[in-house]
Design a protein around this motif. Sequence first.
Motif, PDB file in Angstrom:
ATOM      1  N   CYS A  64       0.847  -1.198   0.000  1.00 30.90           N
ATOM      2  CA  CYS A  64       0.000   0.000   0.000  1.00 30.90           C
ATOM      3  C   CYS A  64       0.880   1.245   0.000  1.00 30.90           C
ATOM      4  O   CYS A  64       1.759   1.396   0.864  1.00 30.90           O
ATOM      5  CB  CYS A  64      -0.918  -0.011   1.225  1.00 30.90           C
ATOM      6  SG  CYS A  64      -1.938   1.475   1.383  1.00 30.90           S
ATOM      7  N   GLU A  65       0.635   2.128  -0.947  1.00 27.70           N
ATOM      8  CA  GLU A  65       1.443   3.359  -1.045  1.00 27.70           C
ATOM      9  C   GLU A  65       1.115   4.348   0.061  1.00 27.70           C
ATOM     10  O   GLU A  65       1.918   5.240   0.356  1.00 27.70           O
ATOM     11  CB  GLU A  65       1.221   4.017  -2.411  1.00 27.70           C
ATOM     12  CG  GLU A  65       1.846   3.250  -3.558  1.00 27.70           C
ATOM     13  CD  GLU A  65       1.812   4.010  -4.870  1.00 27.70           C
ATOM     14  OE1 GLU A  65       2.900   4.232  -5.429  1.00 27.70           O
ATOM     15  OE2 GLU A  65       0.707   4.375  -5.307  1.00 27.70           O
ATOM     16  N   ASP A  66      -0.049   4.215   0.703  1.00 24.52           N
ATOM     17  CA  ASP A  66      -0.445   5.173   1.737  1.00 24.52           C
ATOM     18  C   ASP A  66       0.044   4.801   3.127  1.00 24.52           C
ATOM     19  O   ASP A  66       0.513   5.657   3.879  1.00 24.52           O
ATOM     20  CB  ASP A  66      -1.975   5.323   1.751  1.00 24.52           C
ATOM     21  CG  ASP A  66      -2.491   5.982   0.481  1.00 24.52           C
ATOM     22  OD1 ASP A  66      -1.726   6.755  -0.128  1.00 24.52           O
ATOM     23  OD2 ASP A  66      -3.633   5.718   0.087  1.00 24.52           O
ATOM     24  N   THR A  68      -9.234  -3.421  -1.456  1.00 28.82           N
ATOM     25  CA  THR A  68      -8.672  -2.232  -0.799  1.00 28.82           C
ATOM     26  C   THR A  68      -7.760  -2.680   0.329  1.00 28.82           C
ATOM     27  O   THR A  68      -7.851  -3.818   0.817  1.00 28.82           O
ATOM     28  CB  THR A  68      -9.787  -1.338  -0.228  1.00 28.82           C
ATOM     29  OG1 THR A  68     -10.559  -2.108   0.712  1.00 28.82           O
ATOM     30  CG2 THR A  68     -10.701  -0.825  -1.340  1.00 28.82           C
ATOM     31  N   CYS A  69      -6.882  -1.811   0.747  1.00 20.04           N
ATOM     32  CA  CYS A  69      -5.912  -2.141   1.790  1.00 20.04           C
ATOM     33  C   CYS A  69      -6.629  -2.543   3.080  1.00 20.04           C
ATOM     34  O   CYS A  69      -7.441  -1.770   3.615  1.00 20.04           O
ATOM     35  CB  CYS A  69      -4.999  -0.945   2.047  1.00 20.04           C
ATOM     36  SG  CYS A  69      -3.851  -1.201   3.416  1.00 20.04           S
ATOM     37  N   SER A  87      -7.134   2.079   1.612  1.00 17.20           N
ATOM     38  CA  SER A  87      -6.692   2.751   0.381  1.00 17.20           C
ATOM     39  C   SER A  87      -6.766   1.814  -0.820  1.00 17.20           C
ATOM     40  O   SER A  87      -6.684   0.589  -0.674  1.00 17.20           O
ATOM     41  CB  SER A  87      -5.255   3.251   0.560  1.00 17.20           C
ATOM     42  OG  SER A  87      -4.726   3.710  -0.673  1.00 17.20           O
ATOM     43  N   GLU A  88      -6.913   2.401  -2.003  1.00 13.72           N
ATOM     44  CA  GLU A  88      -6.889   1.633  -3.246  1.00 13.72           C
ATOM     45  C   GLU A  88      -5.580   1.817  -4.008  1.00 13.72           C
ATOM     46  O   GLU A  88      -5.438   1.345  -5.135  1.00 13.72           O
ATOM     47  CB  GLU A  88      -8.063   2.042  -4.140  1.00 13.72           C
ATOM     48  CG  GLU A  88      -9.431   1.711  -3.546  1.00 13.72           C
ATOM     49  CD  GLU A  88     -10.571   2.113  -4.457  1.00 13.72           C
ATOM     50  OE1 GLU A  88     -10.287   2.738  -5.513  1.00 13.72           O
ATOM     51  OE2 GLU A  88     -11.732   1.808  -4.139  1.00 13.72           O
ATOM     52  N   ASN A  89      -4.636   2.536  -3.395  1.00 13.50           N
ATOM     53  CA  ASN A  89      -3.356   2.832  -4.058  1.00 13.50           C
ATOM     54  C   ASN A  89      -2.316   1.768  -3.710  1.00 13.50           C
ATOM     55  O   ASN A  89      -1.790   1.750  -2.593  1.00 13.50           O
ATOM     56  CB  ASN A  89      -2.843   4.213  -3.631  1.00 13.50           C
ATOM     57  CG  ASN A  89      -3.805   5.324  -3.996  1.00 13.50           C
ATOM     58  OD1 ASN A  89      -4.407   5.300  -5.071  1.00 13.50           O
ATOM     59  ND2 ASN A  89      -3.978   6.292  -3.095  1.00 13.50           N
ATOM     60  N   TYR A  93       1.308  -0.334  -4.839  1.00 21.49           N
ATOM     61  CA  TYR A  93       2.530  -0.287  -5.659  1.00 21.49           C
ATOM     62  C   TYR A  93       2.928  -1.721  -5.992  1.00 21.49           C
ATOM     63  O   TYR A  93       2.989  -2.590  -5.122  1.00 21.49           O
ATOM     64  CB  TYR A  93       3.663   0.397  -4.894  1.00 21.49           C
ATOM     65  CG  TYR A  93       4.950   0.474  -5.689  1.00 21.49           C
ATOM     66  CD1 TYR A  93       5.126   1.437  -6.682  1.00 21.49           C
ATOM     67  CD2 TYR A  93       5.983  -0.436  -5.457  1.00 21.49           C
ATOM     68  CE1 TYR A  93       6.298   1.502  -7.415  1.00 21.49           C
ATOM     69  CE2 TYR A  93       7.159  -0.382  -6.191  1.00 21.49           C
ATOM     70  CZ  TYR A  93       7.309   0.591  -7.168  1.00 21.49           C
ATOM     71  OH  TYR A  93       8.472   0.647  -7.903  1.00 21.49           O
TER      72      TYR A  93
END
Length: 605
Positions: free
Chosen positions: A340-342, A378-379, A384-386, A388
Amino acid sequence: MVCKIAILGHSLKPLDYLLPERFLDNITLGSLVKIPLKEKENYGIVISFKRESKEKELKEIKEVIIKDFLPQRLLKLIKITSHYYFLEISDLLNYLLSKNLVKNLVKEKEEFPKEIERENKKIIPYLFWQYPDFPLFKKTFEIILKLTEKNRSVLLIFPTFEILNNYYQFFLDNFPNKEITIYQYHYQIKRKEEINIWKEIRRGKTAILFSIRQGIFLPFLNLGAIFLFFEDLPIYKEWERKVHFDTRKVSLFRSYLENIPLFIFTPSPSLETFYQILKKRIKVIKREKNFLATKKIILVKKREDRILTETLKKFLLYQKEEENSFLLIPQKSYSKIVYCEDCGYFPKCPSCEVALSYFKNPPRFECPYCRYQIIFDTCPNCGSENFYYKYFGKEKLIEELTEEDFINKKNIKIGSFLDSLYLTSSLDFSAILDYERLFPSSGYLGEERVLQTIIYLLNKIKEKGFLLIQKRNEKDDEIIKLLKKRELEKIYFLILKKRKEFSYPPFSKLLLIKVIGEKERLVKSIYKIKGNIEELLSKKIKDFDKIKILGPLKRIKRKRKKRVYQFLLKIPKEIKIHNFLKLEDFKNILVKNLEIEIDFEPIDI
């Protein structure tokens, strides 16, 4: 008289049994006998005789089922292999003799002929240092034909069933003598066929036999030669099951015991074989030195977020319909690592404690070892949906090929190194899509595996074809520099130099001790076991301080759902470890409720 007997169907050390006088004239080494074991009756193989035993109240042999069950030279091979690899001889026999085979032989009680004495002469192995394509394979037919005309059997060993089958079909179509018996012997044949082949070989029938690992232990009476193909492939080492023997080494043992030639074929000799060539213990009788002369090697810088470089896309775009290409990608998933990028969360396997690989089709996160799976969009930590994605695989490659409209080109093949071995047609070009990814998981064997991959692909490529290597690092390593100059032999010397510096094979011997058990007991006992190993070495070996003990180290992969810790022993060449230690010594270092496995000369450390 006392017999030492290896018990079939159990993982036990050989036990002593009294030999009744009525069996004295009807028993030999290798006889199949019925013996009492606890409250039941069992079968076993006689492996030695002695006048008396240290054990008290010995039980008697109940019955001699088959006098000359295993040929003497085969029994000697089994004993040498179990001693060399620190195996329980019963484990090796159980691997070689299936329950169905033993049950059938017990039922029929067939009398088998004795083997013929062989003249004692020194033979060294012969190496064909080039890719064993069908034209080269066809040149072996003359040797095979002459041997069969003298009523000598021939054993051809291959690393996998798929490779074996290709050569088997070619042999059937092209071998001139259509009357000779030809067998396949591997895990895919039916049980009845397996039993029939074993009995026919044991009766002394002349045959040409295509096999993988198990075939080296078949009971030949008239073996004339062994042909070993693709010698450098590590798949010849049995590392999954308990019997960690290497078919390549056992082929050497059998060649010496039978006084027969061993013919080795490989485009890229293993470093061990190259070292033996330098020591003049293997004779090179044919070598293809100029296969690189007309082939190009092109190096290209690649981006982290894409697999296909612009250079490769151009080659694929202009690839003609009659041209073939192969794209080497080491993994099947979309991405090996996702986080997760967040919040930095990344999914891990709760058992193996390694990152889960991401697959798109169908969507899932999967452990590369135990196949544990979870699914989320999602994370799980922050919602989050971002995400990597790092270290892309086959699914990502297919996605990019689809985007560029290359996916429908039937002449573009994609896959792993093993997939490349199964290609039957020559290539106009090939591409290593991520050069750096060839190294990580191979340990000290990494550079050897990279060299092997490059040489195999170059051998698959036609004259005036090319190999494209995509690299993340612009700076060339030593292998690439020498490869550009076409100095393959210098790469071998370079790797040998590094092995010598860090005391790795062939300048030392490695011995892997795996300790298996439940997590709590293992963690509690593992350092006590290390102390026991140190004490064992100090008692048994004068120069024990020269042996390096690395570990304990927790292995990622479990064994029968249990935790595994390992110790790696680096043993100098001058210490002949087999003169001092036996399997039983290693078993004595354990504490209660733990198991041990010994892997001598491991390839997976």
